[in-house]
Scaffold this motif. Structure first.
Motif, PDB file in Angstrom:
ATOM      1  N   MET A  48      -7.660  17.713  -7.290  1.00 46.14           N
ATOM      2  CA  MET A  48      -8.607  16.608  -7.272  1.00 46.14           C
ATOM      3  C   MET A  48      -7.922  15.297  -7.669  1.00 46.14           C
ATOM      4  SD  MET A  48     -11.696  15.917  -6.672  1.00 46.14           S
ATOM      5  CE  MET A  48     -12.974  14.798  -6.990  1.00 46.14           C
ATOM      6  N   GLY A  49      -6.987  15.392  -8.595  1.00 45.97           N
ATOM      7  CA  GLY A  49      -6.302  14.192  -9.059  1.00 45.97           C
ATOM      8  C   GLY A  49      -5.524  13.487  -7.963  1.00 45.97           C
ATOM      9  N   LEU A  50      -4.874  14.272  -7.113  1.00 45.59           N
ATOM     10  CA  LEU A  50      -4.102  13.683  -6.012  1.00 45.59           C
ATOM     11  C   LEU A  50      -5.028  12.979  -5.022  1.00 45.59           C
ATOM     12  CD1 LEU A  50      -1.441  13.205  -4.568  1.00 45.59           C
ATOM     13  CD2 LEU A  50      -1.758  15.414  -3.423  1.00 45.59           C
ATOM     14  N   ILE A  51      -6.165  13.578  -4.740  1.00 42.80           N
ATOM     15  CA  ILE A  51      -7.124  12.970  -3.814  1.00 42.80           C
ATOM     16  C   ILE A  51      -7.625  11.642  -4.370  1.00 42.80           C
ATOM     17  CG2 ILE A  51      -9.412  13.220  -2.772  1.00 42.80           C
ATOM     18  CD1 ILE A  51      -8.782  16.249  -2.592  1.00 42.80           C
ATOM     19  N   LEU A  52      -7.947  11.608  -5.650  1.00 45.46           N
ATOM     20  CA  LEU A  52      -8.411  10.353  -6.265  1.00 45.46           C
ATOM     21  C   LEU A  52      -7.325   9.288  -6.209  1.00 45.46           C
ATOM     22  CD1 LEU A  52     -10.388  11.663  -9.362  1.00 45.46           C
ATOM     23  CD2 LEU A  52     -11.323  10.653  -7.271  1.00 45.46           C
ATOM     24  N   ARG A  53      -6.101   9.677  -6.498  1.00 41.37           N
ATOM     25  CA  ARG A  53      -4.998   8.709  -6.455  1.00 41.37           C
ATOM     26  C   ARG A  53      -4.806   8.156  -5.050  1.00 41.37           C
ATOM     27  NH1 ARG A  53      -0.269  11.844  -9.499  1.00 41.37           N
ATOM     28  NH2 ARG A  53       0.939  10.015  -8.949  1.00 41.37           N
ATOM     29  N   LEU A  54      -4.901   9.018  -4.049  1.00 43.91           N
ATOM     30  CA  LEU A  54      -4.748   8.566  -2.666  1.00 43.91           C
ATOM     31  C   LEU A  54      -5.898   7.663  -2.240  1.00 43.91           C
ATOM     32  CD1 LEU A  54      -3.414  11.830  -0.975  1.00 43.91           C
ATOM     33  CD2 LEU A  54      -2.128   9.744  -1.521  1.00 43.91           C
ATOM     34  N   LEU A  55      -7.115   7.971  -2.678  1.00 48.76           N
ATOM     35  CA  LEU A  55      -8.262   7.112  -2.358  1.00 48.76           C
ATOM     36  C   LEU A  55      -8.107   5.731  -2.991  1.00 48.76           C
ATOM     37  CD1 LEU A  55     -11.260   9.600  -2.695  1.00 48.76           C
ATOM     38  CD2 LEU A  55     -10.457   8.468  -0.603  1.00 48.76           C
ATOM     39  N   VAL A  56      -7.691   5.709  -4.251  1.00 50.06           N
ATOM     40  CA  VAL A  56      -7.487   4.420  -4.934  1.00 50.06           C
ATOM     41  C   VAL A  56      -6.396   3.624  -4.235  1.00 50.06           C
ATOM     42  CG1 VAL A  56      -6.758   3.313  -7.082  1.00 50.06           C
ATOM     43  CG2 VAL A  56      -8.316   5.260  -7.174  1.00 50.06           C
ATOM     44  N   ALA A  57      -5.274   4.276  -3.962  1.00 53.00           N
ATOM     45  CA  ALA A  57      -4.147   3.583  -3.329  1.00 53.00           C
ATOM     46  C   ALA A  57      -4.514   3.097  -1.930  1.00 53.00           C
ATOM     47  CB  ALA A  57      -2.932   4.501  -3.275  1.00 53.00           C
ATOM     48  N   ALA A  58      -5.219   3.909  -1.166  1.00 52.24           N
ATOM     49  CA  ALA A  58      -5.609   3.511   0.192  1.00 52.24           C
ATOM     50  C   ALA A  58      -6.584   2.335   0.153  1.00 52.24           C
ATOM     51  CB  ALA A  58      -6.233   4.689   0.930  1.00 52.24           C
ATOM     52  N   GLY A  59      -7.535   2.380  -0.757  1.00 54.21           N
ATOM     53  CA  GLY A  59      -8.478   1.266  -0.887  1.00 54.21           C
ATOM     54  C   GLY A  59      -7.788  -0.023  -1.293  1.00 54.21           C
ATOM     55  N   LEU A  60      -6.875   0.074  -2.240  1.00 55.43           N
ATOM     56  CA  LEU A  60      -6.131  -1.116  -2.660  1.00 55.43           C
ATOM     57  C   LEU A  60      -5.190  -1.599  -1.561  1.00 55.43           C
ATOM     58  CD1 LEU A  60      -5.349  -0.198  -6.376  1.00 55.43           C
ATOM     59  CD2 LEU A  60      -6.929  -1.960  -5.546  1.00 55.43           C
ATOM     60  N   ALA A  61      -4.650  -0.677  -0.786  1.00 52.32           N
ATOM     61  CA  ALA A  61      -3.786  -1.075   0.337  1.00 52.32           C
ATOM     62  C   ALA A  61      -4.591  -1.831   1.390  1.00 52.32           C
ATOM     63  CB  ALA A  61      -3.122   0.156   0.955  1.00 52.32           C
ATOM     64  N   ALA A  62      -5.794  -1.363   1.694  1.00 50.36           N
ATOM     65  CA  ALA A  62      -6.658  -2.084   2.642  1.00 50.36           C
ATOM     66  C   ALA A  62      -6.951  -3.480   2.126  1.00 50.36           C
ATOM     67  CB  ALA A  62      -7.948  -1.304   2.874  1.00 50.36           C
ATOM     68  N   ASP A  63      -7.248  -3.575   0.850  1.00 48.63           N
ATOM     69  CA  ASP A  63      -7.507  -4.876   0.212  1.00 48.63           C
ATOM     70  C   ASP A  63      -6.279  -5.780   0.341  1.00 48.63           C
ATOM     71  OD1 ASP A  63      -8.525  -6.915  -1.492  1.00 48.63           O
ATOM     72  OD2 ASP A  63      -7.710  -5.915  -3.253  1.00 48.63           O
ATOM     73  N   ALA A  64      -5.109  -5.235   0.048  1.00 43.92           N
ATOM     74  CA  ALA A  64      -3.878  -6.026   0.089  1.00 43.92           C
ATOM     75  C   ALA A  64      -3.563  -6.502   1.514  1.00 43.92           C
ATOM     76  CB  ALA A  64      -2.706  -5.197  -0.455  1.00 43.92           C
ATOM     77  N   ILE A  65      -3.718  -5.624   2.479  1.00 42.15           N
ATOM     78  CA  ILE A  65      -3.399  -5.985   3.865  1.00 42.15           C
ATOM     79  C   ILE A  65      -4.315  -7.081   4.377  1.00 42.15           C
ATOM     80  CG2 ILE A  65      -3.428  -5.119   6.240  1.00 42.15           C
ATOM     81  CD1 ILE A  65      -2.417  -2.414   5.017  1.00 42.15           C
ATOM     82  N   VAL A  66      -5.617  -6.926   4.139  1.00 44.36           N
ATOM     83  CA  VAL A  66      -6.572  -7.936   4.610  1.00 44.36           C
ATOM     84  C   VAL A  66      -6.316  -9.276   3.935  1.00 44.36           C
ATOM     85  CG1 VAL A  66      -9.008  -8.613   4.617  1.00 44.36           C
ATOM     86  CG2 VAL A  66      -8.358  -6.303   5.296  1.00 44.36           C
ATOM     87  N   HIS A  67      -6.084  -9.268   2.631  1.00 43.28           N
ATOM     88  CA  HIS A  67      -5.838 -10.533   1.930  1.00 43.28           C
ATOM     89  C   HIS A  67      -4.529 -11.186   2.387  1.00 43.28           C
ATOM     90  CE1 HIS A  67      -9.157  -9.463  -0.736  1.00 43.28           C
ATOM     91  NE2 HIS A  67      -9.180 -10.747  -1.035  1.00 43.28           N
ATOM     92  N   TRP A  68      -3.501 -10.380   2.605  1.00 45.66           N
ATOM     93  CA  TRP A  68      -2.221 -10.942   3.047  1.00 45.66           C
ATOM     94  C   TRP A  68      -2.347 -11.557   4.439  1.00 45.66           C
ATOM     95  CZ3 TRP A  68       1.844 -11.924   0.111  1.00 45.66           C
ATOM     96  CH2 TRP A  68       3.008 -12.340   0.733  1.00 45.66           C
ATOM     97  N   ARG A  69      -3.055 -10.861   5.327  1.00 48.04           N
ATOM     98  CA  ARG A  69      -3.225 -11.369   6.702  1.00 48.04           C
ATOM     99  C   ARG A  69      -4.042 -12.656   6.735  1.00 48.04           C
ATOM    100  NH1 ARG A  69      -6.058  -8.070  10.403  1.00 48.04           N
ATOM    101  NH2 ARG A  69      -5.480  -9.682  11.873  1.00 48.04           N
ATOM    102  N   PHE A  70      -5.032 -12.766   5.864  1.00 43.75           N
ATOM    103  CA  PHE A  70      -5.911 -13.930   5.894  1.00 43.75           C
ATOM    104  C   PHE A  70      -5.444 -15.075   5.001  1.00 43.75           C
ATOM    105  CE2 PHE A  70      -8.771 -11.232   8.121  1.00 43.75           C
ATOM    106  CZ  PHE A  70      -9.503 -12.109   8.906  1.00 43.75           C
ATOM    107  N   ALA A  71      -4.399 -14.882   4.253  1.00 39.36           N
ATOM    108  CA  ALA A  71      -3.917 -15.929   3.351  1.00 39.36           C
ATOM    109  C   ALA A  71      -3.627 -17.250   4.066  1.00 39.36           C
ATOM    110  CB  ALA A  71      -2.696 -15.447   2.578  1.00 39.36           C
ATOM    111  N   PRO A  72      -2.909 -17.260   5.182  1.00 39.93           N
ATOM    112  CA  PRO A  72      -2.638 -18.544   5.854  1.00 39.93           C
ATOM    113  C   PRO A  72      -3.918 -19.258   6.316  1.00 39.93           C
ATOM    114  CG  PRO A  72      -1.166 -16.852   6.694  1.00 39.93           C
ATOM    115  CD  PRO A  72      -2.179 -16.165   5.836  1.00 39.93           C
ATOM    116  N   GLU A  73      -4.919 -18.488   6.702  1.00 41.63           N
ATOM    117  CA  GLU A  73      -6.164 -19.092   7.155  1.00 41.63           C
ATOM    118  C   GLU A  73      -6.989 -19.684   6.009  1.00 41.63           C
ATOM    119  OE1 GLU A  73      -8.337 -16.432   9.694  1.00 41.63           O
ATOM    120  OE2 GLU A  73      -6.488 -15.750  10.649  1.00 41.63           O
ATOM    121  N   MET A  74      -6.639 -19.351   4.783  1.00 36.41           N
ATOM    122  CA  MET A  74      -7.366 -19.859   3.621  1.00 36.41           C
ATOM    123  C   MET A  74      -6.708 -21.089   3.007  1.00 36.41           C
ATOM    124  SD  MET A  74     -10.055 -18.238   3.092  1.00 36.41           S
ATOM    125  CE  MET A  74     -10.729 -17.082   4.235  1.00 36.41           C
ATOM    126  N   SER A  75      -5.679 -21.627   3.650  1.00 36.08           N
ATOM    127  CA  SER A  75      -4.987 -22.788   3.090  1.00 36.08           C
ATOM    128  C   SER A  75      -5.879 -24.023   3.046  1.00 36.08           C
ATOM    129  CB  SER A  75      -3.713 -23.079   3.879  1.00 36.08           C
ATOM    130  OG  SER A  75      -4.038 -23.387   5.224  1.00 36.08           O
TER     131      SER A  75
END
Length: 144
Positions: free
Chosen positions: A1-28
């Motif tokens: 169960m611990g590995l699944i939780l870690r992967l869910l947290v990491a995947a959610g944070l990765a989605a957050d990071a990717i979207v924010h990085w892609r949209f950063a130039p548009e937020m200037s």
């Protein structure tokens, strides 16, 4: 169960990071505080990415707590700035954006999953560590 939780947290944070990085130039264009929108989005992306690596590396209570803080603050910000136009808050620019689009949904879903999984991981890690630290507790006495 611990590995699944870690992967869910990491995947959610990765989605957050990717979207924010892609949209950063548009937020200037977002101004108002001493930090512009592009820098704010890049910092959020970097923090989310680093914490995703931390949670994959360490499954401790502090790592889950850190992941929870990053993900929950992102959920709070996206919902708050969708509904409320408060203007600039100290060094933060005016981030009010009363529109919804696919990338915002992906970001919110990832942040939400990461928040809930980090909360579950925090309590799971606490219980697991407590059980590991107390091998001679009364409930284990029958095994001696």
């Amino acid at each position: 169960m611990g590995l699944i939780l870690r992967l869910l947290v990491a995947a959610g944070l990765a989605a957050d990071a990717i979207v924010h990085w892609r949209f950063a130039p548009e937020m200037s264009f977002v101004q108002g505080g001493s930090i512009d929108g592009e820098l704010l989005f890049r910092v959020q992306a970097a923090v989310a990415g680093v914490v995703a690596v931390v949670i994959l590396t360490y499954a401790t209570r502090w790592a889950y707590a850190l992941a929870f803080l990053v993900a929950a603050s992102a959920v709070g910000a996206i919902v708050f700035y969708y509904y409320v136009d408060v203007g600039a808050l100290g060094p933060l620019p005016d981030m009010h954006e009363p529109v919804w689009y696919a990338e915002k949904t992906i970001s919110l879903a990832g942040e939400g999953v990461a928040t809930l999984a980090a909360l579950a991981g925090f309590f799971t890690a606490a219980r697991t560590r407590r059980e590991a630290d107390a091998p001679y507790a009364p409930e284990h006495a029958s095994r001696l």
